[in-house]
Design an enzyme around this catalytic site. Sequence first.
Site, mmCIF file in Angstrom:
data_model
loop_
_atom_site.group_PDB
_atom_site.id
_atom_site.type_symbol
_atom_site.label_atom_id
_atom_site.label_comp_id
_atom_site.label_asym_id
_atom_site.label_seq_id
_atom_site.Cartn_x
_atom_site.Cartn_y
_atom_site.Cartn_z
ATOM 1 N N HIS A 1 13.225 -3.170 -5.241
ATOM 2 C CA HIS A 1 14.462 -2.802 -5.180
ATOM 3 C C HIS A 1 15.454 -3.940 -5.529
ATOM 4 C CE1 HIS A 1 14.720 1.197 -3.082
ATOM 5 N NE2 HIS A 1 13.549 1.247 -3.839
ATOM 6 N N TYR B 1 23.618 2.419 2.732
ATOM 7 C CA TYR B 1 24.139 2.005 4.097
ATOM 8 C C TYR B 1 25.750 2.421 4.013
ATOM 9 C CZ TYR B 1 20.205 -1.166 4.766
ATOM 10 O OH TYR B 1 19.107 -1.726 4.781
ATOM 11 N N PRO C 1 18.313 -2.711 13.473
ATOM 12 C CA PRO C 1 17.717 -2.623 12.138
ATOM 13 C C PRO C 1 18.443 -2.607 10.861
ATOM 14 C CG PRO C 1 17.929 -0.335 13.320
ATOM 15 C CD PRO C 1 18.391 -1.458 14.161
ATOM 16 N N LYS D 1 15.760 -6.593 9.040
ATOM 17 C CA LYS D 1 15.094 -8.011 9.290
ATOM 18 C C LYS D 1 13.999 -8.124 10.252
ATOM 19 C CE LYS D 1 17.457 -10.255 6.504
ATOM 20 N NZ LYS D 1 16.456 -10.069 5.381
ATOM 21 N N TYR E 1 20.105 -10.737 2.735
ATOM 22 C CA TYR E 1 19.242 -9.426 2.737
ATOM 23 C C TYR E 1 17.982 -9.847 1.940
ATOM 24 C CZ TYR E 1 18.368 -4.420 2.553
ATOM 25 O OH TYR E 1 18.008 -3.271 2.662
#
Length: 390
Positions: free
Chosen positions: A72, A201, A293, A297, A385
């Site tokens: 991704h 998200y 979450p 991580k 990220y």
Amino acid sequence: MRTQVAIIGSGPAGLLLGALLAKAGVETVILERKSRDYVLGRIRAGVLEQGTVDLLARAGVEARLHREGLVHEGFFMGFANRRLRIDLTELTGGRHVTVYGQTEVTRDLMDARDAAGLTTIYEAEDVAIHDFDRDSPCVTFVEDGVSHRLDCDFIAGCDGFHGICRASVPSGAIQLFEKVYPFGWLGVLADVPPCSHELIYANHARGFALCSMRSPTRSRYYVQVPADEDVGAWSDQRFWDELRLRLDPEAADRVVTGPSIEKSIAPLRSFVAEPLRFGRLFLAGDAAHIVPPTGAKGLNLAAGDAHYLAEALAEFYRDRSDAGIRAYSERALARIWKSERFSWSLTMLLHRFDTMSPFEQRMQEADFRYVESSRAAQTAIAENYVGLPL
Ligand code: APR
Ligand code: PHB
């Protein structure tokens, strides 16, 4: 029985530590309270940093990950029905993440350990650790009703948040930092194609939602629920209806529904223990820290700890130097606290809090609008990220 490093817990932290130590010629025995099938039945997160993939490759378990993992190069953040793409690859000079379930990582590590003939004792009961403040610690446990004693040089406490290793440290020797969030994530796994090829998200007035996946035909979705919510109150239909309400219209339209394979609620918590070394006992993974979450991580931090600890122990046996062992706690904690900060800030940005004042609500909106308008802010999110350097 005797080994060099006794590892308590066969989650990703313990298994990866065992695999990296095996590569360095260090002997380990893993003691796990549950059965192999039980451990493999737990559904957990599924986003791997490039550094984690590299560590798995170093441990020799990258073949299936490279075949089946999904690369991704970005993800979406939703806010009030708008969507912003964080272009991970463009913002970080070519980095990406790999979507591959933690369950699969665990299975690959277990299979490799079995193939190498290394010892894991499942269903070990009454595991207790002794004398880690001396030069010759040991672990006692019961297997099939018979008591055993495992002598070792070091103990690695990789037994998760509820394990016995951290609990065995005298309370005066350890400091705990904790924040419990007033909500949980209700997760559903279903064999339906994901609604988006990249993760979404979403912050919505009804609460947070996350669209994730395990493969092109298996989706993982979450919605924010109150901390004390009963999973039994959520039929599949209620879950799908609520999920759609929290997504932008395009994503909502693309949600394909189907029967859930798994449905559970996970609480959200930030937690760090300091230090991570007590004589010949080390804490790693969830035994040492928990992140909510939201930043994906948890597994990656566990992998980082396993890396630092494996290096320190390999150095001890190879060079007869305890410099790495003495530096482990500080080295690991420096990275842990940065991931804690990122996970906490993304959690605060994306969730709805009943306790939020109108001012704080406006701050959250302003925070999102700032990220939308600033390449610098997006870069900060992207570099965290994809994973800070090990
Ligand atoms: N004796 C032996 N084993 C134990 C004991 C005990 N007393 N207590 C717990 N365990 C085992 C658990 O059964 C579990 O298999 O320790 C293991 C810990 O594994 P995880 O909980 O997966 O923790 P860790 O390996 O640190 O991995 C961190 O897992 O929880 C997620 O989000 C987290 O992704 C992160 C990752
Ligand atoms: C998941 O796929 O389970 C997942 C993905 C990203 C997260 C958390 C969980 O941040």
